[in-house]
Write an enzyme that holds these catalytic residues in place. Structure first.
Site, PDB file in Angstrom:
ATOM      1  N   ASP A 272      -2.531  -4.942   3.389  1.00  6.90           N
ATOM      2  CA  ASP A 272      -3.055  -5.618   2.208  1.00  6.90           C
ATOM      3  C   ASP A 272      -1.971  -6.453   1.521  1.00  6.90           C
ATOM      4  O   ASP A 272      -0.804  -6.077   1.486  1.00  6.90           O
ATOM      5  CB  ASP A 272      -3.590  -4.565   1.230  1.00  6.90           C
ATOM      6  CG  ASP A 272      -4.217  -5.174   0.001  1.00  6.90           C
ATOM      7  OD1 ASP A 272      -5.208  -5.902   0.148  1.00  6.90           O
ATOM      8  OD2 ASP A 272      -3.704  -4.933  -1.112  1.00  6.90           O
TER       9      ASP A 272
ATOM     10  N   GLU B  41      -3.447  -9.357   5.912  1.00  8.64           N
ATOM     11  CA  GLU B  41      -4.212 -10.131   4.939  1.00  8.64           C
ATOM     12  C   GLU B  41      -3.197 -11.040   4.235  1.00  8.64           C
ATOM     13  O   GLU B  41      -2.602 -10.667   3.226  1.00  8.64           O
ATOM     14  CB  GLU B  41      -4.928  -9.232   3.931  1.00  8.64           C
ATOM     15  CG  GLU B  41      -5.850 -10.005   3.002  1.00  8.64           C
ATOM     16  CD  GLU B  41      -5.730  -9.606   1.534  1.00  8.64           C
ATOM     17  OE1 GLU B  41      -6.535 -10.099   0.735  1.00  8.64           O
ATOM     18  OE2 GLU B  41      -4.830  -8.825   1.187  1.00  8.64           O
TER      19      GLU B  41
END
Length: 715
Positions: free
Chosen positions: A377, A430
């Site tokens: 993330d 990401e």
């Protein structure tokens, strides 16, 4: 926002947490966390004993260790990648006596004790011993068994301040809002060897990968009658396993990706504010229960990917922040150690032991829980020192640039370690900027990830399809630009949870037009994702066209499947997955340019694009299979009959999917299942064919196999 500080095994506002006052340990800049200073020394009030809090006063043994001198050397060097077998709490038998070995890193402590329900949270009875100058504290406590609640009581060298902290390496925790670590084992008998032996072939870049993104707490709740009796509870890991496996199998997805399910105090953070990095959240069960869920999915042929958050961590006082009275895990300078967007601490990637902690955590999930991939993330927030910071509130690197050199080095080390120890898995970034070579190996200058989310495709396509179709021709580049960069990375096309929250609207609501047109455009969007090169990811609810935004406090709106329109979208996704997995043309070259060719990307006036997806041409028993798929998209609500498009081969092209078919909720306009390609040449192709384009539709045509004639070269 993070929850308020919580105490040792009890809810917030215990005596230790309530006695905080400013300490010189950390003068944080304005705008930083409001309460990260450790509490000063105080004498805790002893609580009455409960039935399970019978004190264990057997003396601690400091002559027992799980660390060799070489382990300690590797630990301080930052290269010990099996520390999870030594740090934390481990059940042991020493000289015939059962107990638990504890080890924690607190280099700026003058004393560390284990407190818990076994000693009435008494900080004096079980002090750990310091291992030289390593910063490690360790000891074996006889009689402490599985299920024991505990924390570490840490006396800092900073003016004697005292803190109670959870175990950073803890395997299990109390159900929030309670916060104590729990002594636990990781024993489990796995039955997924068949999957583990073959998972490398399921995870490789030339395999079909279609990911279903799931938030465990809100995918499905018990039915209404059960829910009323259970007080609106969650499904447990074990209850979820058969339901989720059945659904994912029926839909044809290859992998499940769970939003972070490491222990987190605030449910509303969706798991992105982590306190217990080595523990699956106890909201849904024990570590073995989560192992069962992974095991069950593997036995059904479904891969498991976890969201992983090495970019920041929760600021709750019982957690990693100011762990030993100093900024141990986070950077001491607030301009590098505090995240203004998420009110959370940022890891100090320049410290060996911190990077080692995170790399161990990643390897732990692959090793202990058989995870098949980690989606990392907020990588962009790690790469840039000025991420979300105005001028003057960030520190340039040693070259004067904004790149976080320490984070870059950490990400490369992390990926090298993962692929060295577990070559059959994937790491997925990401990363929302144009940073280059994210999914290229470190030895050529890349970050080393296996894949990267294509955020550009998602933003461009959602913007385009939200426009009134009359204006789309002026934004045709939003459909075509992706081809410029499509093979610079190994991309995952993602329609994730981030696109259906915070007022953005669900995928269905984003689409322009009447209700009928919204459904047609949603089918077009989903078809575009499966047609484009790249792996696929779809957040739960998008597969049947949920109207409402995702809300973590309730389950999905499964009742919508009583409607034919929503069932049609669901069937469309099911058939897209089937086609994607069965047709090598749609996945074999997802990450290399030989798998994609434009036929015509210039028909902006009519908002139509046509392209080819290609696999390897194969010959078997006198038959040539070209493995070529033609895709044509009509992005307006006007049907177009007699539309001519170039074709690389003459003969029959079968219409294998049509988003406007009645079974999907469309108007049932199409080409009768096939089209014929012959002269004249068009679009630089030797053949062409005339087709009907339904409104707001996507069509998939497969080139027919050819029976070879003796001495004849296939067309």
């Amino acid at each position: 926002m993070p929850e308020k500080p919580s105490g040792p095994g009890r809810e917030a506002n215990n005596s230790a947490a309530a006695s905080q006052k400013p300490s010189p340990v950390s003068e944080l800049p304005t705008g930083g966390p409001p309460a990260v200073e450790p509490p000063v020394a105080s004498t805790p009030k002893k609580l009455p004993l409960t039935a399970r809090e019978t004190p264990t006063h057997q003396p601690i043994r400091n002559d027992v260790t799980r660390f060799s001198d070489y382990d300690v050397f590797l630990f301080n060097q930052g290269t010990h990648y099996r520390l999870y077998e030594k740090m934390g709490a481990h059940l042991m038998t020493v000289d015939g006596v059962e107990g638990t070995f504890f080890a924690v890193w607190a280099p700026n402590a003058v004393a560390v004790s284990v407190v818990g329900d076994f000693n009435q949270w008494d900080r004096e009875t079980h002090p750990l011993d310091q291992r030289g100058s390593s910063g490690l504290w360790e000891g074996f406590i006889p009689g402490v068994g599985k299920g024991t609640l505990y924390k570490y009581d840490i006396s800092s060298r900073i003016q004697g301040c005292r803190l109670e902290k959870i175990d950073p390496w803890g395997f299990h925790f109390e159900v929030p809002p309670r916060t104590a670590s729990i002594v636990w084992d990781l024993d489990y008998t796995w039955e997924d060897q068949t999957w583990m032996d073959r998972r490398a072939e399921f995870n490789k870049l030339d395999a079909p990968i279609a990911i279903y993104e799931v938030h465990i707490g809100s995918w499905m709740r018990p039915d209404e009658e059960q829910e009323e009796k259970a007080g609106h509870r969650f499904l447990t890991y074990r209850e979820l396993a058969p339901r989720l496996a059945d659904y994912v199998s029926s839909m044809g997805f290859t992998h499940v990706e769970f939003l972070p399910m490491m222990e987190h105090p605030f449910y509303g953070s969706w798991g992105y504010q982590i306190t217990g990095y080595f523990a699956p959240t106890s909201r849904y069960g024990t570590p073995q229960d989560f192992m069962y869920l992974v095991d069950y999915l593997h036995q059904r042929g479904i891969g498991v990917i976890l969201d992983w958050v090495p970019s920041h961590f929760a600021a709750d006082m019982h957690s990693l922040g100011v762990f030993d009275g100093t900024h141990l895990y986070e950077h001491a300078d607030n301009r590098k150690g505090w995240h203004p967007d998420w009110n959370s601490f940022i890891f100090n990637y320049g410290r060996n032991e911190v990077c080692e902690f995170l790399i161990n955590n990643a390897l732990y999930w692959f090793d202990v829980y058989h995870i098949d991939g980690l989606r990392v993330d907020a990588v962009a927030s790690m790469l840039y020192l000025d991420y979300s910071r105005p001028y003057g509130e960030w520190i340039p690197n040693k070259y004067g640039g904004k790149e976080n050199l320490e984070a870059i080095d950490f990400l490369r080390r992390f990926n090298e370690a993962v692929y060295q120890h577990f070559p059959g898995v994937q790491t997925i970034a990401e990363e929302s900027t144009s940073w280059g070579m994210v999914s290229r190996p470190p030895y050529v200058g890349g970050l080393g990830f296996g894949m990267k989310w294509d955020m550009g495709w998602m933003h461009d396509t959602l913007f385009y399809l939200s426009l009134d179709p009359i204006f789309r021709k002026y934004h045709h580049n939003h459909l075509t630009f992706r081809a410029v960069y499509a093979f610079t990375e190994n991309f995952v096309l993602s329609l994730s949870h981030d696109e259906v929250v915070h007022g953005k609207g669900s995928l269905l609501r984003k689409m322009h037009g009447s209700t009928e047109q919204k459904f047609a455009t949603l089918r077009l969007l989903l078809g575009m994702m499966y047609a484009q090169p790249g792996k696929k990811l779809l957040f739960m609810g998008g597969e049947f066209g949920q109207w409402n935004e995702w809300y973590h406090e309730t389950g999905l709106d499964w009742h919508l499947l009583d409607s034919e329109a929503h069932r049609g979208v669901q069937q469309w996704v099911r058939d897209l997955n089937r086609l994607y997995r069965c047709e090598p043309a749609l996945y074999r070259f997802d990450c290399t340019p030989e798998g994609f060719e434009w036929i015509d990307c210039s028909d902006w006036e009519r908002s139509v694009v046509a392209f080819l997806r290609k696999g390897k041409t194969t010959r078997r028993q006198g038959t040539t299979r070209r493995n070529t798929m033609m895709v044509v998209c009509n992005c307006t609500p006007l049907a177009r009959s007699g539309y001519r498009v170039g074709a690389p081969y003459g003969g029959l092209w079968r219409e294998v999917l049509n988003s406007d078919a009645e079974i999907y909720g469309g108007s049932n306009m199409g080409n009768g299942g096939a089209a014929w390609a012959d002269a004249p040449a068009l679009h630089g192709r030797p053949y062409s064919m005339t087709i009907t384009l339904p409104p707001l539709s996507i069509l998939f045509f497969r080139c027919d196999d050819v029976v070879d004639q003796v001495g004849e070269t296939p067309r």
